[in-house]
Design a protein around this motif. Structure first.
Motif, PDB file in Angstrom:
ATOM      1  N   TRP A  31     -12.377 -46.908  19.580  1.00 57.98           N
ATOM      2  CA  TRP A  31     -11.291 -47.700  19.693  1.00 57.98           C
ATOM      3  C   TRP A  31     -10.753 -47.640  21.274  1.00 57.98           C
ATOM      4  O   TRP A  31      -9.831 -48.393  21.668  1.00 57.98           O
ATOM      5  CB  TRP A  31     -10.101 -47.256  19.025  1.00 57.98           C
ATOM      6  CG  TRP A  31     -10.550 -47.446  17.607  1.00 57.98           C
ATOM      7  CD1 TRP A  31     -10.582 -46.367  16.643  1.00 57.98           C
ATOM      8  CD2 TRP A  31     -10.621 -48.477  16.655  1.00 57.98           C
ATOM      9  NE1 TRP A  31     -10.999 -46.708  15.371  1.00 57.98           N
ATOM     10  CE2 TRP A  31     -10.877 -48.220  15.538  1.00 57.98           C
ATOM     11  CE3 TRP A  31     -10.814 -50.019  17.093  1.00 57.98           C
ATOM     12  CZ2 TRP A  31     -11.211 -49.024  14.487  1.00 57.98           C
ATOM     13  CZ3 TRP A  31     -11.015 -50.670  16.197  1.00 57.98           C
ATOM     14  CH2 TRP A  31     -11.468 -50.442  14.758  1.00 57.98           C
ATOM     15  N   HIS A  36      -4.001 -53.246  21.956  1.00 61.28           N
ATOM     16  CA  HIS A  36      -3.142 -52.521  21.176  1.00 61.28           C
ATOM     17  C   HIS A  36      -2.754 -53.084  19.705  1.00 61.28           C
ATOM     18  O   HIS A  36      -2.859 -54.433  19.576  1.00 61.28           O
ATOM     19  CB  HIS A  36      -1.804 -52.490  21.964  1.00 61.28           C
ATOM     20  CG  HIS A  36      -1.890 -51.570  22.956  1.00 61.28           C
ATOM     21  ND1 HIS A  36      -1.298 -51.837  24.315  1.00 61.28           N
ATOM     22  CD2 HIS A  36      -2.271 -50.348  23.367  1.00 61.28           C
ATOM     23  CE1 HIS A  36      -1.574 -50.851  25.300  1.00 61.28           C
ATOM     24  NE2 HIS A  36      -2.163 -49.926  24.545  1.00 61.28           N
ATOM     25  N   VAL A  37      -2.597 -52.334  18.678  1.00 58.09           N
ATOM     26  CA  VAL A  37      -2.192 -53.008  17.243  1.00 58.09           C
ATOM     27  C   VAL A  37      -0.772 -53.248  17.360  1.00 58.09           C
ATOM     28  O   VAL A  37      -0.045 -52.392  17.759  1.00 58.09           O
ATOM     29  CB  VAL A  37      -2.605 -51.915  16.495  1.00 58.09           C
ATOM     30  CG1 VAL A  37      -2.308 -52.314  15.017  1.00 58.09           C
ATOM     31  CG2 VAL A  37      -4.059 -51.487  16.397  1.00 58.09           C
ATOM     32  N   ASP A 163      -1.656 -47.817  20.308  1.00 60.42           N
ATOM     33  CA  ASP A 163      -2.974 -47.668  20.755  1.00 60.42           C
ATOM     34  C   ASP A 163      -3.927 -47.015  19.576  1.00 60.42           C
ATOM     35  O   ASP A 163      -3.466 -46.100  18.713  1.00 60.42           O
ATOM     36  CB  ASP A 163      -3.157 -46.461  21.744  1.00 60.42           C
ATOM     37  CG  ASP A 163      -4.454 -46.778  22.523  1.00 60.42           C
ATOM     38  OD1 ASP A 163      -5.476 -46.680  21.903  1.00 60.42           O
ATOM     39  OD2 ASP A 163      -4.714 -46.463  23.856  1.00 60.42           O
ATOM     40  N   HIS A 164      -4.864 -47.844  19.288  1.00 59.75           N
ATOM     41  CA  HIS A 164      -5.717 -47.676  18.128  1.00 59.75           C
ATOM     42  C   HIS A 164      -6.248 -46.353  18.050  1.00 59.75           C
ATOM     43  O   HIS A 164      -6.761 -45.876  17.042  1.00 59.75           O
ATOM     44  CB  HIS A 164      -6.696 -48.846  18.039  1.00 59.75           C
ATOM     45  CG  HIS A 164      -7.062 -49.301  16.675  1.00 59.75           C
ATOM     46  ND1 HIS A 164      -6.917 -48.240  15.571  1.00 59.75           N
ATOM     47  CD2 HIS A 164      -7.305 -50.474  15.944  1.00 59.75           C
ATOM     48  CE1 HIS A 164      -7.259 -48.911  14.171  1.00 59.75           C
ATOM     49  NE2 HIS A 164      -7.358 -50.284  14.666  1.00 59.75           N
ATOM     50  N   ASP A 168      -6.206 -44.891  12.739  1.00 58.81           N
ATOM     51  CA  ASP A 168      -6.830 -45.960  12.065  1.00 58.81           C
ATOM     52  C   ASP A 168      -5.425 -46.559  11.125  1.00 58.81           C
ATOM     53  O   ASP A 168      -4.245 -46.072  11.252  1.00 58.81           O
ATOM     54  CB  ASP A 168      -7.794 -45.653  11.318  1.00 58.81           C
ATOM     55  CG  ASP A 168      -7.521 -44.675  10.075  1.00 58.81           C
ATOM     56  OD1 ASP A 168      -6.528 -44.416   9.751  1.00 58.81           O
ATOM     57  OD2 ASP A 168      -8.509 -44.125   9.448  1.00 58.81           O
ATOM     58  N   GLY A 169      -5.941 -47.689  10.657  1.00 62.42           N
ATOM     59  CA  GLY A 169      -4.829 -48.551   9.663  1.00 62.42           C
ATOM     60  C   GLY A 169      -4.327 -47.496   8.579  1.00 62.42           C
ATOM     61  O   GLY A 169      -3.192 -47.706   8.623  1.00 62.42           O
ATOM     62  N   ARG A 232      -7.316 -55.218  26.425  1.00 62.37           N
ATOM     63  CA  ARG A 232      -7.955 -54.975  25.136  1.00 62.37           C
ATOM     64  C   ARG A 232      -8.953 -56.437  25.081  1.00 62.37           C
ATOM     65  O   ARG A 232      -8.085 -57.441  24.652  1.00 62.37           O
ATOM     66  CB  ARG A 232      -7.523 -54.592  23.957  1.00 62.37           C
ATOM     67  CG  ARG A 232      -6.596 -53.427  23.618  1.00 62.37           C
ATOM     68  CD  ARG A 232      -7.233 -52.085  24.320  1.00 62.37           C
ATOM     69  NE  ARG A 232      -6.724 -50.905  23.925  1.00 62.37           N
ATOM     70  CZ  ARG A 232      -6.185 -49.970  24.968  1.00 62.37           C
ATOM     71  NH1 ARG A 232      -6.232 -50.387  26.168  1.00 62.37           N
ATOM     72  NH2 ARG A 232      -5.523 -48.899  24.166  1.00 62.37           N
ATOM     73  N   ALA A 236     -10.520 -56.095  17.117  1.00 63.95           N
ATOM     74  CA  ALA A 236     -10.358 -54.711  16.655  1.00 63.95           C
ATOM     75  C   ALA A 236     -11.451 -54.475  15.445  1.00 63.95           C
ATOM     76  O   ALA A 236     -11.025 -54.278  14.447  1.00 63.95           O
ATOM     77  CB  ALA A 236      -9.186 -54.136  16.124  1.00 63.95           C
ATOM     78  N   ALA A 308      -8.117 -57.116   9.917  1.00 67.56           N
ATOM     79  CA  ALA A 308      -6.809 -56.152  10.081  1.00 67.56           C
ATOM     80  C   ALA A 308      -6.291 -55.882   8.905  1.00 67.56           C
ATOM     81  O   ALA A 308      -5.861 -56.915   8.008  1.00 67.56           O
ATOM     82  CB  ALA A 308      -5.739 -56.647  11.113  1.00 67.56           C
TER      83      ALA A 308
END
Length: 377
Positions: A31, A36-37, A163-164, A168-169, A232, A236, A308
């Motif tokens: 990652w 950025h998420v 920041d990934h 994680d999700g 980024r 992702a 995502a």
């Protein structure tokens, strides 16, 4: 119009965590240099600004501080040591999360309805991470920020930028769920039933890397300029997915099958077969991944579509004590050529699919999608 009401720093309770360092595992290195998420959660909030300022803000800050004790790495820094040694996540007492409280006059119902909306209306609801800084010849980058925005007498939004590398999700959703429950019950997370099941596990030693893939990945990343760490440029999507797709779809015959009418079934069967083959293998599932950069050099990144989120995260169960979640949006898909997936708001067997396209493409997609449904009927 956006009006900032308060900007503050929220830390775990002082003295309860201590200094911690978390080396990155091979799952984390992928990652680095990704976007950025950015995500939003919308709730109805039929209260005036005074209620928000006097009751809601103090409660949210207090509950967040309590949750940052087990999730301390969210308030730490991504640390790049001198001489380009491998980075790590580092926390010490006093490290904190940037938290912004704001007020917006945007129409709340417009943002949560199921129709085309301008993504520019969502971006002001997402906080900005402060720029990287240098301390004792070490580059540090904050990894997490929160913005809570009030729509007076209508609603409230929780905006996250992350920041990934830090999560994680699934880990991110567990953090939000624990914060929400802590805020709703006004109790220490350690006393909440079921909280133990969603607390993070920090022992990276359990992640075995016999082929030293993490080091190989970092050696490749070192070739990039560190000033671009916060930019980024790729979607992702897991690099494992790239690797597997390269192995599955590397011949023209298979590629032609994908554009036929039964292309979806072909893809499903190929992926299922690849999974079963790897489950039954006696060799390491990571075998060959050290050559990933060479194997993916011919992939056209413009054709990659990331995914995502996941319907399994059950985001619509997240309860801050504000009533049912009205909408969850992945704003970062605007930058990543990705789609988002969630379970249905009113029926968990439904799937919510989010995408972000320019107006002309979105109109074309809407027409094709609608006509496709009519044909199936």
């Amino acid at each position: 119009m956006m009006n900032v009401l308060e900007e503050c720093q929220v830390s775990p309770p002082l003295g309860l965590v201590g200094e911690k360092s978390l080396p990155l595992t091979l799952f984390d290195f992928r990652w680095l240099h990704f976007h950025h998420v950015q995500s939003l959660f919308f709730y109805k909030f039929p209260h005036p600004k005074t209620h928000f300022m006097e009751i809601t803000i103090p409660s949210l800050k207090h509950s967040l501080s309590l949750v940052l004790k087990p999730f301390y790495h969210f308030s730490g820094n991504l640390l790049f040591p001198p001489n380009l040694r491998e980075p790590e996540i580092h926390y010490e007492d006093g490290d904190s999360i940037l938290m912004i409280f704001a007020e917006s006059n945007t129409e709340f119902n417009y943002l949560i309805e199921n129709h085309q909306r301008k993504v520019s209306h969502f971006h002001p609801l997402i906080p900005q991470l402060p720029p990287m800084f240098v301390k004792q010849n070490t580059i540090l980058a904050l990894v997490f920020a929160i913005q809570v925005t009030l729509f007076p007498n209508s609603g409230i939004s929780f905006g996250f930028k992350m920041d990934h590398v830090v999560a994680d999700g699934n880990s991110f959703i567990q953090f939000v769920k624990l914060w929400a429950t802590t805020h709703k019950l006004q109790r220490d997370p350690s006393t909440i039933e079921g909280a133990l099941a969603i607390l993070p596990f920090y022992d990276g030693a359990v992640v075995k890397d016999p082929n030293n893939i993490a080091s190989i990945y970092w050696q490749h990343k070192k070739k990039l300029n560190l000033k671009d760490i916060n930019h980024r440029s790729l979607p992702a999507t897991s690099w494992l997915h790239f690797y597997c797709m390269k192995m599955i779809f590397n011949d023209s015959k298979t590629s032609m099958q994908l554009i036929d009418e039964d292309g979806f079934i072909v893809v499903a069967n190929l992926i299922g077969g690849a999974i079963q083959e790897n489950i039954g293998r006696k060799k390491e599932i990571w075998e060959g991944l050290e050559r990933w950069f060479q194997n993916t050099s011919s992939i056209n990144m413009e054709r990659i579509v990331g995914v995502a989120g996941s319907p399994k995260f059950t985001v619509y169960d997240i309860d801050f004590g504000l009533g049912k979640l009205q909408k969850r949006e992945f704003i970062s898909i605007d930058e990543t050529r990705s789609i988002s997936l969630h379970e249905g708001k009113d029926n968990k067997r439904d799937i919510e699919v989010g995408l972000s396209l320019c107006k002309i493409k979105m109109d074309a997609f809407a027409s094709i999608f609608t006509n496709g449904l009519m044909i199936d009927d």
